[in-house]
Design an enzyme around this catalytic site. Structure first.
Site, PDB file in Angstrom:
ATOM      1  N   ASP A  62       0.521  -1.195   0.055  1.00 19.55           N
ATOM      2  CA  ASP A  62      -0.287   0.309  -0.140  1.00 19.55           C
ATOM      3  C   ASP A  62       0.790   1.300   0.084  1.00 19.55           C
ATOM      4  O   ASP A  62       2.538   1.026   0.097  1.00 19.55           O
ATOM      5  CB  ASP A  62      -1.498  -0.419   1.320  1.00 19.55           C
ATOM      6  CG  ASP A  62      -0.351  -0.325   2.907  1.00 19.55           C
ATOM      7  OD1 ASP A  62       1.171  -0.382   2.265  1.00 19.55           O
ATOM      8  OD2 ASP A  62      -0.953  -0.505   3.445  1.00 19.55           O
TER       9      ASP A  62
ATOM     10  N   ASN B 266      -8.028  -2.517  14.257  1.00 16.71           N
ATOM     11  CA  ASN B 266      -9.393  -3.207  13.753  1.00 16.71           C
ATOM     12  C   ASN B 266      -9.870  -4.568  12.876  1.00 16.71           C
ATOM     13  O   ASN B 266      -9.910  -4.015  11.738  1.00 16.71           O
ATOM     14  CB  ASN B 266     -10.009  -1.828  12.837  1.00 16.71           C
ATOM     15  CG  ASN B 266      -8.981  -1.088  11.614  1.00 16.71           C
ATOM     16  OD1 ASN B 266      -7.901  -1.438  11.397  1.00 16.71           O
ATOM     17  ND2 ASN B 266      -9.818  -0.433  11.471  1.00 16.71           N
TER      18      ASN B 266
ATOM     19  N   HIS C 190      -7.367  -4.456  10.066  1.00 16.81           N
ATOM     20  CA  HIS C 190      -7.156  -4.357   8.528  1.00 16.81           C
ATOM     21  C   HIS C 190      -5.790  -5.144   8.278  1.00 16.81           C
ATOM     22  O   HIS C 190      -4.726  -5.570   8.695  1.00 16.81           O
ATOM     23  CB  HIS C 190      -7.579  -2.384   8.328  1.00 16.81           C
ATOM     24  CG  HIS C 190      -5.944  -2.226   8.687  1.00 16.81           C
ATOM     25  ND1 HIS C 190      -6.388  -1.182   9.626  1.00 16.81           N
ATOM     26  CD2 HIS C 190      -4.044  -1.932   8.629  1.00 16.81           C
ATOM     27  CE1 HIS C 190      -4.991   0.212   9.450  1.00 16.81           C
ATOM     28  NE2 HIS C 190      -4.035  -0.540   9.025  1.00 16.81           N
TER      29      HIS C 190
ATOM     30  N   GLU D  58      -9.754  -1.469   5.508  1.00 14.07           N
ATOM     31  CA  GLU D  58     -10.275  -0.974   6.302  1.00 14.07           C
ATOM     32  C   GLU D  58     -11.629  -1.787   6.802  1.00 14.07           C
ATOM     33  O   GLU D  58     -12.286  -2.699   5.818  1.00 14.07           O
ATOM     34  CB  GLU D  58     -11.018   0.363   6.380  1.00 14.07           C
ATOM     35  CG  GLU D  58      -9.679   0.863   6.533  1.00 14.07           C
ATOM     36  CD  GLU D  58      -8.542   1.625   7.521  1.00 14.07           C
ATOM     37  OE1 GLU D  58      -8.964  -0.294   8.528  1.00 14.07           O
ATOM     38  OE2 GLU D  58      -8.292   2.018   7.567  1.00 14.07           O
TER      39      GLU D  58
HETATM   40  C1  GLP Z   1      -0.910   0.212   8.454  1.00 11.01           C
HETATM   41  C2  GLP Z   1       0.005  -0.308   7.450  1.00 11.01           C
HETATM   42  C3  GLP Z   1      -0.362  -0.926   7.951  1.00 11.01           C
HETATM   43  C4  GLP Z   1       0.411  -2.046   8.835  1.00 11.01           C
HETATM   44  C5  GLP Z   1      -0.404  -1.227  10.412  1.00 11.01           C
HETATM   45  C6  GLP Z   1      -0.175  -1.759  11.374  1.00 11.01           C
HETATM   46  O1  GLP Z   1      -1.666   1.083   9.049  1.00 11.01           O
HETATM   47  N1  GLP Z   1      -0.229   0.248   6.314  1.00 11.01           N
HETATM   48  O2  GLP Z   1      -0.172  -2.629   6.514  1.00 11.01           O
HETATM   49  O3  GLP Z   1       0.100  -3.752   9.364  1.00 11.01           O
HETATM   50  O4  GLP Z   1      -0.529  -0.104  10.022  1.00 11.01           O
HETATM   51  O5  GLP Z   1       0.660  -1.279  11.918  1.00 11.01           O
HETATM   52  P1  GLP Z   1       1.673  -1.708  12.794  1.00 11.01           P
HETATM   53  O6  GLP Z   1       2.794  -2.847  12.348  1.00 11.01           O
HETATM   54  O7  GLP Z   1       2.980  -0.015  13.038  1.00 11.01           O
HETATM   55  O8  GLP Z   1       1.177  -1.314  14.322  1.00 11.01           O
END
Ligand code: GLP
Length: 243
Positions: free
Chosen positions: A67, A136, A138, A143
């Site tokens: 992404d 959440n 995702h 989402e």
């Molecule tokens: C972001 C990214 C995701 C990632 C998520 C969790 O929103 N787009 O790909 O998995 O955050 O992030 P973290 O690993 O910092 O909790």
């Protein structure tokens, strides 16, 4: 689905890096699907270490990232393009022309999503997709929704994601409101998926994702349907799993 319990973040990172390294050793010209967020940073550090020790060669590896924020250019320190170069691409012998991140500066969403989807197909699909997990549920930026979005698309980020990501920006207003992300079909099209999760704050969503109903309201729950999923999670992240 295989769940591998790690002691802590360091152990999780080591195990995840070992699995990614095994993929590169088995197929040097593999396509890796890569993720951002804070969770995979330790695994990227370990991969760099392995490269520096002469244990790993990235020269034939290709990558596609999950992404990218829409509207952030590559030089913006919060762009995922910047993140990937900082944490991995600039530190190993990967051929940068084989690394791919959605183009956040392409204003025409449909055009960019089609290009990215076609690119993944032309590369022969993804051998190993690395995933973090949002609070959440995702994955990428898919989402919670009423239906699964299938292919690469442009999303409006949820309030909770904007809130979670604001720590990286000077002010909450600076957090982009939209992003390009691989869809659920793109992600689950990967031949193998590696999910990394750490910390007690993820324990509830881990239990829901791995043992709850399969629903677009918890996008990562779809992973229960994939035959080759490896979850590497630390003890804290697994602390709410039904025993
Ligand atoms: C972001 C990214 C995701 C990632 C998520 C969790 O929103 N787009 O790909 O998995 O955050 O992030 P973290 O690993 O910092 O909790």
């Amino acid at each position: 689905m295989r769940i591998i319990e790690a002691k802590d973040y360091v152990d999780m990172s080591r195990k995840a890096a070992d699995i990614i390294a095994a993929q590169i050793i088995l197929k040097p010209q593999c396509v890796l699907g890569l993720a951002t967020g804070s969770t995979p940073i330790g695994a990227y550090d370990r991969l760099v270490e392995k490269y520096k020790n002469g244990e790993l060669d990235f020269s034939k590896v290709s990558t596609v990232n999950l992404d990218e924020y829409k509207g952030l250019d590559r030089n913006n320190e919060q762009s995922y393009y910047y993140f990937m170069h900082k944490h991995l691409f600039d530190r190993v012998n990967i051929d940068k022309t084989r690394t791919n991140v959605p183009d956040g500066m392409e204003p025409e969403a449909e055009k960019e999503c089609r290009r990215y989807e076609d690119l993944i197909t032309s590369m022969g699909g993804i051998d190993l997709q690395l995933l973090g997990l949002g609070h959440n549920g995702h994955i990428g930026f898919n989402e919670p929704a009423e239906a699964f979005d299938k292919e690469t698309h442009c999303v409006d980020l949820s309030e909770s994601t904007i809130e979670a990501n604001k720590r990286f920006f000077a002010a909450v207003e600076d957090v982009p409101k939209q992003a390009y992300t691989m869809g659920i079909k793109t992600i689950t099209g990967a031949r193998r998926i590696l999910v990394v999760v750490s910390g007690e704050d993820k324990a509830e969503i881990v239990a829901k994702t791995l043992t709850g109903d399969i629903t677009p309201k918890v996008p990562a729950s779809i992973l229960q349907m994939h035959s080759e999923v490896i979850v590497v999670a630390d003890t804290a992240a697994l602390s709410k799993m039904p025993r």
